[in-house]
Design a protein around this motif. Structure first.
Motif, mmCIF file in Angstrom:
data_model
loop_
_atom_site.group_PDB
_atom_site.id
_atom_site.type_symbol
_atom_site.label_atom_id
_atom_site.label_comp_id
_atom_site.label_asym_id
_atom_site.label_seq_id
_atom_site.Cartn_x
_atom_site.Cartn_y
_atom_site.Cartn_z
ATOM 1 N N SER A 107 3.665 5.754 -5.474
ATOM 2 C CA SER A 107 3.534 5.783 -6.934
ATOM 3 C C SER A 107 2.407 6.709 -7.359
ATOM 4 C CB SER A 107 3.273 4.365 -7.454
ATOM 5 O OG SER A 107 3.059 4.372 -8.849
ATOM 6 N N GLU A 108 1.254 6.590 -6.648
ATOM 7 C CA GLU A 108 0.121 7.460 -6.964
ATOM 8 C C GLU A 108 0.469 8.918 -6.716
ATOM 9 O OE1 GLU A 108 -2.979 5.913 -4.561
ATOM 10 O OE2 GLU A 108 -3.614 4.415 -6.037
ATOM 11 N N GLU A 167 0.824 -1.208 0.000
ATOM 12 C CA GLU A 167 0.000 0.000 0.000
ATOM 13 C C GLU A 167 0.858 1.258 0.000
ATOM 14 O OE1 GLU A 167 -2.409 -0.456 3.436
ATOM 15 O OE2 GLU A 167 -3.944 -1.675 2.426
ATOM 16 N N GLU A 168 1.957 1.235 0.761
ATOM 17 C CA GLU A 168 2.845 2.402 0.819
ATOM 18 C C GLU A 168 3.516 2.658 -0.522
ATOM 19 O OE1 GLU A 168 4.794 5.701 2.385
ATOM 20 O OE2 GLU A 168 3.032 4.574 3.044
ATOM 21 N N GLU A 169 3.958 1.572 -1.168
ATOM 22 C CA GLU A 169 4.559 1.719 -2.497
ATOM 23 C C GLU A 169 3.535 2.254 -3.497
ATOM 24 O OE1 GLU A 169 7.725 1.350 -3.574
ATOM 25 O OE2 GLU A 169 8.184 1.183 -1.429
ATOM 26 N N ARG A 200 0.439 11.791 -9.369
ATOM 27 C CA ARG A 200 -0.459 12.903 -9.071
ATOM 28 C C ARG A 200 0.278 14.235 -9.157
ATOM 29 N NH1 ARG A 200 -1.888 16.396 -5.416
ATOM 30 N NH2 ARG A 200 -0.195 15.776 -4.035
ATOM 31 N N LEU A 201 1.510 14.263 -8.602
ATOM 32 C CA LEU A 201 2.323 15.477 -8.674
ATOM 33 C C LEU A 201 2.638 15.839 -10.118
ATOM 34 C CD1 LEU A 201 4.788 14.934 -5.694
ATOM 35 C CD2 LEU A 201 3.068 16.711 -5.885
ATOM 36 N N LEU A 202 2.958 14.808 -10.918
ATOM 37 C CA LEU A 202 3.262 15.070 -12.327
ATOM 38 C C LEU A 202 2.055 15.676 -13.035
ATOM 39 C CD1 LEU A 202 5.249 11.840 -13.321
ATOM 40 C CD2 LEU A 202 6.147 14.162 -13.220
ATOM 41 N N ILE A 203 0.873 15.111 -12.762
ATOM 42 C CA ILE A 203 -0.345 15.583 -13.439
ATOM 43 C C ILE A 203 -0.770 16.951 -12.917
ATOM 44 C CG2 ILE A 203 -2.816 15.120 -13.711
ATOM 45 C CD1 ILE A 203 -2.088 12.129 -13.824
#
Length: 660
Positions: free
Chosen positions: A152-153, A146-148, A157-160
């Motif tokens: 990743s999310e 879940e942490e990984e 999310r930051l990129l988007i």
């Protein structure tokens, strides 16, 4: 009284009891095997959190003999904080008679466990709890996954969210997800967008094309499509956007993944370039037409003159031929204007004092159009220019007449001259090299123009006047004459806000006494300062170049790209900000409104108003409310340095003067 059992009956009873005990032992062993075979920890505690039962897996975790655990309290083997949390859950089960869960990290190995606390009820009374059963399931691997996944999310999310492009998902015509850049372009929050059909954000002329492209993508005809269209934001402003759409599956539904970028500035630049190229082509065509038309007029004039030779004025055709001559002269005047618009309109260059020329021509218009009040603001040491006197006089008269016609009920005409140094990158594509120019501003307080009219005012034969009242060559000839003098002209106007024409003509080198070494070291003679200035403008390019100019002059600069942000910055430290440079025309909150809010915070705030419009209309109203000055864009570093120093010195002098 029951009869006494015989020996045989007693032996039978004993056998039955032994069999039942054996059955109970087998059942207990089966249950023990069941609870010991699970990989989870399972144990029972009473209301005081003392262990009643514990399976082998939990015995291993505690690493103690069972007799050291059973009957002992949970807090004997765990920290105070762990014991407090455990006791709260046990108490909650006893009080609610319901199961509860928590996630717990063991300090022994830092493993994560999901604990389920369940009531153990008395068999004869479903409401009476006799113990709490705890099942502790290790979830360390799940937590790591879940942490990984969370990391990743978060990364994507930051990129988007920080993408310069708008990224959004469309399902059944509605936007189901959108990043912040989408909100910036269209102006709607995601909650609002989800209630709108995306196609309603597209202007009506482009909707069929957009729907066709999106449908082709959803139907699999194209894996992705690129297209350009116009959208309308929440404020009603139109944006050109370039979009790429890809067909995807989102929440088990067919959807479109869209990346969209705002190309409005690019489109405006292309439009300006196209306009310049169109004017160049029209100018070449107009010059050719004027040349051929003059040849025709010469033929007509020649034949009329020959026919009039020795003709008796009493001849029936005499007046007809004289009328032809008059019409030929009118045609010649039109071709002069066409030649002025086209290249090759200069006839005789002389070194001219524009202040004197503007003074004389404006006095002429002032005598004939008394309903217009003329205001003159001439720079005293104005540089001379090399121009065709008659051509520039024609330019000025055309602009005066244009201003008069824009003010049918009378109004104000503002005439201003100024020396300016212009850098190429500030005025592309109008000039191709840096240099000294003389700027002429002609401003009226008339009806103004909309954007479509502004785009066409310099085209030959374009006119907003009714049939028979204008040829449409006045401003076209103005454009051509100024361009032919290696200068340029631009216009600022809005409906109901008047119009400003700015003309830039190259300064003459003939009587220029400035030394090259003086120009090379001009920065040494710039008046500088060390005060703090809040610079407000909605154009990033102006903010950036303004910051650089003011920093070069030694000032400490704070910037704000709109009114609300400016007010927030000023609220933080009004006592540290010595001066505010305020743009007059901004979206959301105009200069006048920002000025009023600043005055509420600090009635003594010092504001220098800045605008691409001349000092008229809205600007003059704001000035009257208490601004310390006005500077017109584009300003040079010399302009701003001089004006700032005058203002700062005046403020300093006022501060030192004893109060009355």
């Amino acid at each position: 009284m029951k009869p006494k059992l015989t020996r045989e009956e007693l032996e039978q009873k004993i056998k039955e009891l032994e069999h039942k005990i054996l059955q109970f032992e087998n059942t207990e062993n089966q249950y023990r095997y069941l609870v010991d075979s699970t990989t989870d920890s399972l144990y029972l505690v009473d209301e005081q959190c003392c262990y009643i039962f514990i399976n082998s897996n939990h015995i291993k975790r505690l690493n103690l003999p069972i007799d050291k655990i059973i009957g002992h309290s949970y807090n004997e083997f765990h920290s105070a904080e762990q014991s407090r949390q455990f006791a709260e859950k046990v108490k909650e089960v006893y009080s609610t008679n319901k199961s509860v869960q928590d996630e717990h990290q063991s300090p022994r190995d830092n493993g994560f466990f999901l604990r389920t606390f369940s009531p153990v009820r008395k068999s004869t009374d479903n409401k009476e709890i006799i113990a709490v059963a705890i099942v502790s399931k290790e979830i360390t691997d799940r937590r790591l996954i879940e942490e990984e996944l969370r990391k990743s999310e978060e990364k994507y999310r930051l990129l988007i969210e920080n993408s310069n492009e708008a990224i959004f998902i469309i399902i059944d015509g509605k936007i189901k997800y959108a990043n912040f850049q989408t909100h910036k372009i269209v102006g709607y929050a995601l909650e609002e967008l989800s209630l709108l059909s995306f196609i309603n954000l597209v202007i009506s002329e482009d909707r069929d094309m957009v729907l066709e492209r999106q449908e082709s993508c959803l139907q699999g005809e194209n894996t992705s499509v690129n297209y350009t269209f116009r959208t309308t934001d929440k404020k009603g402003m139109t944006h050109w956007v370039e979009t790429n759409s890809v067909s995807i599956n989102w929440d088990d539904q067919p959807a479109l993944l869209n990346s969209m970028r705002d190309i409005t500035k690019q489109k405006r630049t292309e439009a300006r370039l196209f306009q310049a190229q169109k004017m160049e082509s029209i100018g070449t065509l107009a010059g050719g037409i004027a040349h051929d038309f003059n040849n025709l007029l010469m033929g007509i004039q020649g034949h009329a003159s020959l026919a009039l030779l020795n003709m008796d004025p009493q001849n029936a055709n005499f007046e007809h031929l004289k009328t032809i001559e008059t019409l030929v002269m009118s045609g010649a005047d039109l071709t002069k204007q066409l030649l002025g618009f086209a290249r090759g309109g200069k006839y005789e260059l002389k070194t001219v004092d524009l202040n004197l020329l503007i003074q004389n021509t404006s006095e002429t218009i002032g005598r004939t159009k008394k309903e217009i009040k003329i205001h003159r603001n001439f720079q005293s040491d104005l540089w001379p220019v090399d121009v065709d006197h008659g051509q520039i006089e024609q330019v000025l008269l055309n602009l005066y007449v244009n201003a008069w016609q824009a003010m049918p009920g009378g109004g104000n005409l503002y005439l201003e001259t100024k020396n300016v140094f212009i850098e190429e990158n500030h005025f592309k594509p109008y000039i191709t090299m840096n240099g000294h120019y003389v700027k002429i501003s002609v401003t009226d307080t008339g009806v103004g123009m909309d954007e479509k009219t502004r785009e066409r005012i310099f085209e030959p034969f374009f006119t907003t006047k009714e049939m028979g009242r204008g040829s449409g060559l006045g401003l076209a000839s103005v454009y051509g004459i100024i361009k032919n003098h290696n200068g340029f002209i631009n216009v600022y106007s809005e409906k109901g806000q008047g119009t400003t024409f700015n003309i830039y003509l190259p300064a003459s080198a003939k009587k220029d006494t400035r030394k090259k070494d003086k120009l090379a070291n001009k920065n040494e003679f710039l008046p500088k300062g060390a005060e703090t200035i809040l610079f407000i403008d909605d154009e990033p390019m102006i903010l950036n170049v303004g910051r650089e100019i003011l920093n070069t002059l030694g000032y400490t600069i704070l910037t704000a790209e709109d009114g609300p942000k400016a007010i927030e910055k000023y609220k933080l430290s009004p006592e540290k900000i010595d001066l505010v440079i305020l743009d007059m025309v901004m979206p959301e909150m105009g200069g006048g409104e920002v000025f009023d809010e600043l005055k509420k915070i600090n009635p003594e705030v010092k504001v220098l108003l800045s605008s691409g419009y001349s000092l008229n209309g809205q600007a003059s109203k704001i000035i009257k409310r208490g601004c310390v000055g006005f500077i017109q864009k584009p300003f040079t570093i010399h302009d701003i340095a001089s004006q700032l120093r005058k203002i700062m010195d005046k403020i300093e002098t006022s501060a030192k003067s004893p109060s009355e």
